[in-house]
Design an enzyme around this catalytic site. Structure first.
Site, PDB file in Angstrom:
ATOM      1  CB  CYS A 132      26.141  27.465  46.445  1.00  0.00           C
ATOM      2  SG  CYS A 132      27.907  27.289  46.110  1.00  0.00           S
ATOM      3  CG  ASP A 139      21.272  -4.801  81.184  1.00  0.00           C
ATOM      4  OD1 ASP A 139      20.667  -5.877  81.116  1.00  0.00           O
ATOM      5  OD2 ASP A 139      22.121  -4.439  80.353  1.00  0.00           O
TER       6      ASP A 139
END
Length: 725
Positions: A48, A449
């Site tokens: 590979c 928030d």
């Protein structure tokens, strides 16, 4: 199997390497080239590697390609003009999957390797220390002459290679400091280790009674333990600025004489006409000149409800187009967009935060030079007292250096931080930044928030509808992906609704959905679209019969307990939200928050945090949206819930893994307890030195006794860390 049958497999590695090496040598790196890092998850053997490397090097524009089978990664050097997609597509043509890796992923890998390297050195030092101590038992038991020398030489054979290998991080750090004429904690550490080893070797060669290899190894082991704990605490995730930059679309659809064409973002200029398809991000700041749609503006406002846009509406880079196609005229591109401005803001804030001086660093600046002065003074004093006996003076100087070696000081912070972080993790709070605990203990104000932080960020239908009416609304809502449509369908799942069939359902981008029920028109959407004046609710119109549907954003678990707990402590609480005044006011009244602001944009939140910092406030910021990232980075310390966006979690110092917000109160208590333990550990180190240093200075402690005393102080510090609650 013969290699002729399988031409892709060579008989020997050298046969493969030679032609590839020749190709590499034949290609010179060109100016303007760059390295591309790729993940290759499907490679599994040498063949590979050969296939990928040969294939890439066969391309004229690719200058170099190297594949690492162990890590399943490839490093490819390509011209700056070659796109990642071209290389990925080419590798796919070779039969392998490839994915580009960003620099942040690579930096995380580097941090992991550094931690593994320290763990390996720590293990070697621990193994060698135990073996040398076993050999030292024979000497302590009275071994003499040849037997004693044999055990000393065996100890040297084990200790010297270990000291060279395991203590290398200290040598490297000390050398870097000395090169720029500075002292850090690693300079006295390095001196103590090398002098203890050197004196032990000298004593062994001279057939001396005592060698102190075990002392040198004990020093190395305990100091490496502190360094490893510290490294684990400093495993920081990817930069939030990098995450914000990743929101930028790499290409844009530019409308020209021949229609829309894909161009690189760097080729887009102010004034260009762009097409933004549904599902795509807006690539630049601009103005809508054609079409109508809904945008996901959580990036700016943090609110989950999509915003309707039409001709004349301003849009910002990074926003997501949800429903209809839009034509926009570019008004700001590249570094001039709001997205880039936020990324720059975060980057600057992160750099400022990295300069935060921890308690240990501040103590080290005073402690390091003091250790050298004491050891040198002991050497000079005993050299004068003994009439020039260098050996005796050096033994005492080494004992002073060992006994004052900052093991306890080095463990004072990481030992407590590790214990506290473990306790917080069990409570559902993950500590990301090395100094987050210290900073959390110092806070005197908290800023929140709203949507997604104190609330769940998902709308919930609160209007009680007749089952038949709810069934019609649900049937219409199933034709839309709007959050409120989903809420209508979700509310209907818990009820026994009759079966209705609505046909010809169509969605009007930014407005709502409509269909036919037994030939009658039914619509669900915005009040202005349906024709209802002065109504902010979602409207259901069944052939002229109007129903107003109200929604609310449910509180997160533990939100009320968290605010009540902070109020009980007298901690000022501020609520900053991009939502409407009515929505923010309602939530503030429910939670008894008196200081709140509505309609706040990201840059406004950051400005509020900047002003509070200028006033000397040490603010804890808790937020979840991209609109909170700048404020999170500017806060003294910050927390994001696990449900927050990736960039927000990255910007935060801590992540709330638990779904219960009240765990933040536990986190603050643990942080304050941890700070107390750290200060106690510093006190232990100070008292230890006040007692032990005079003893060593006066010659009543050998280097071995000094190492035992040093180890004892380290153990006391570690045990005290376990008291963190």
């Amino acid at each position: 199997m013969s290699t002729a049958e399988y031409p892709g497999v060579a008989a020997c590695p050298a046969c493969v390497a030679t032609p590839i090496a020749i190709r590499r040598a034949a290609k010179d790196a060109t100016e303007g080239s760059r390295e591309l890092h790729l993940s290759l998850p499907t490679i599994h053997c040498a063949a590979c590697i050969q296939t990928v490397e040969r294939g890439l090097l066969a391309r004229e524009e690719i200058e170099d390609a190297r594949v690492n089978l162990t890590r399943k990664r490839a490093t490819v050097r390509v011209p700056a003009t070659t796109s990642d997609e071209d290389v990925v597509a080419f590798i796919a043509g070779l039969g392998y999957e490839a994915t580009p890796l960003d620099s942040a992923t690579l930096s995380v890998g580097e941090a992991d390797r550094s931690a593994r390297d320290l763990a390996m050195r720590l293990g070697v030092a621990g193994f060698s220390m135990m073996n040398v101590m076993l050999l030292s038992v024979a000497v302590w038991s009275g071994a003499t002459d040849a037997t004693r020398d044999l055990f000393h030489w065996l100890s040297a054979l084990i200790a010297l290679p270990t000291i060279v290998f395991s203590a290398r991080p200290f040598y490297t750090s000390a050398w870097r400091a000395l090169k720029v004429a500075h002292l850090n904690m690693d300079v006295p550490i390095t001196l103590a280790i090398l002098l203890a080893a050197g004196m032990s070797l000298f004593e062994t060669i001279s057939h001396g009674d005592h060698a102190y290899f075990d002392a040198a190894l004990s020093l190395t082991f305990f100091l490496l333990a502190g360094r490893y704990l510290d490294q684990k605490m400093r495993s920081v995730a990817r930069s939030a600025a990098t995450e914000l930059a990743a929101m930028e679309a790499p290409t844009a659809l530019r409308i020209g004489e021949n229609g829309a064409e894909t161009v690189s973002l760097k080729d887009v200029a102010v004034g260009d006409l762009l097409l933004v398809q549904p599902g795509s991000r807006v690539p630049v700041d601009g103005e809508v000149v054609g079409g109508a749609s809904e945008l996901d503006r959580a990036f700016l406002t943090g609110e989950t409800d999509p915003v309707a846009v039409s001709i004349g509406t301003e849009v910002k880079a990074g926003e997501v187009n949800l429903t209809g196609a839009l034509q926009i005229r570019a008004t700001a591109v590249g570094e001039n967009t709001l997205l880039h401005a936020l990324a720059d803001l975060v980057s600057m804030a992160e750099q400022a935060k990295s300069k935060y001086n921890s308690l240990a660093d501040r103590a080290a600046r005073i402690y390091a030079p003091l250790v050298h002065i004491l050891a040198f003074a002991a050497f000079v004093f005993w050299l004068w007292m003994t009439g020039g006996d260098v050996r005796h003076a050096m033994n005492i100087a080494v004992a002073v250096l060992i006994i004052t070696c900052p093991c306890a000081l080095g463990l004072a912070v990481p030992a407590v931080s590790t214990v506290a972080s473990g306790r917080l993790f069990k409570a559902g709070l993950l500590v990301k930044h090395a100094t987050a605990l210290e900073r959390l203990a110092e806070i005197d104000e908290v800023v929140f928030d709203k949507t997604g932080t104190l609330t769940k960020g998902t709308p919930r239908l609160i209007t009680q509808l007749d089952p038949q009416v709810h069934a019609i609304a649900s049937a219409l809502a199933q034709g839309s992906g709007h959050p409120r449509s989903k809420a209508i369908v979700a509310a209907g799942r818990g009820r026994d609704l009759p079966s209705v069939t609505v046909t010809d359902i169509t969605e009007q981008p930014g407005m709502g959905v409509q269909g036919l029920l037994d030939g009658r028109t039914v619509r669900l959407g915005r009040a202005e679209w349906i024709g209802v004046e002065g109504e902010s609710a979602t409207i259901l119109d069944i052939d002229g019969q109007i129903f107003a549907l109200q929604f609310e954003d449910a509180l997160r678990d533990g939100a009320a307990e968290l605010i009540a707990g902070l109020n009980a402590q007298g901690m000022p609480v501020t609520l900053l939200s991009g939502d409407t005044t009515a929505a923010v006011s309602k939530l503030a009244d429910e939670l008894l928050i008196t200081d709140w602001q509505a309609g706040v944009l990201p840059q406004d939140k950051a400005e509020v945090l900047r002003e509070k910092a200028a006033q000397g406030k040490r603010v804890l910021m808790v937020g979840d949206g991209l609109n909170d990232v700048g404020a999170l980075a500017l806060a003294h310390v910050s927390i994001a819930p696990a449900s927050a966006l990736e960039a927000t979690r990255v910007a935060a110092d801590m992540v709330l893994v638990s779904g219960n917000l009240s765990r933040i109160i536990e986190g603050i208590k643990t942080a304050k307890s941890a700070r107390s333990r750290i200060l106690e550990n510093f006190a232990v180190a100070a008292v230890y030195n006040m007692i032990a240093v005079p003893i060593a200075f006066m010659g009543f402690a050998t280097p071995l006794a000094a190492a035992i005393a040093m180890s004892s102080s380290s153990i006391i510090v570690s045990l005290n860390a376990l008291r963190t609650k």
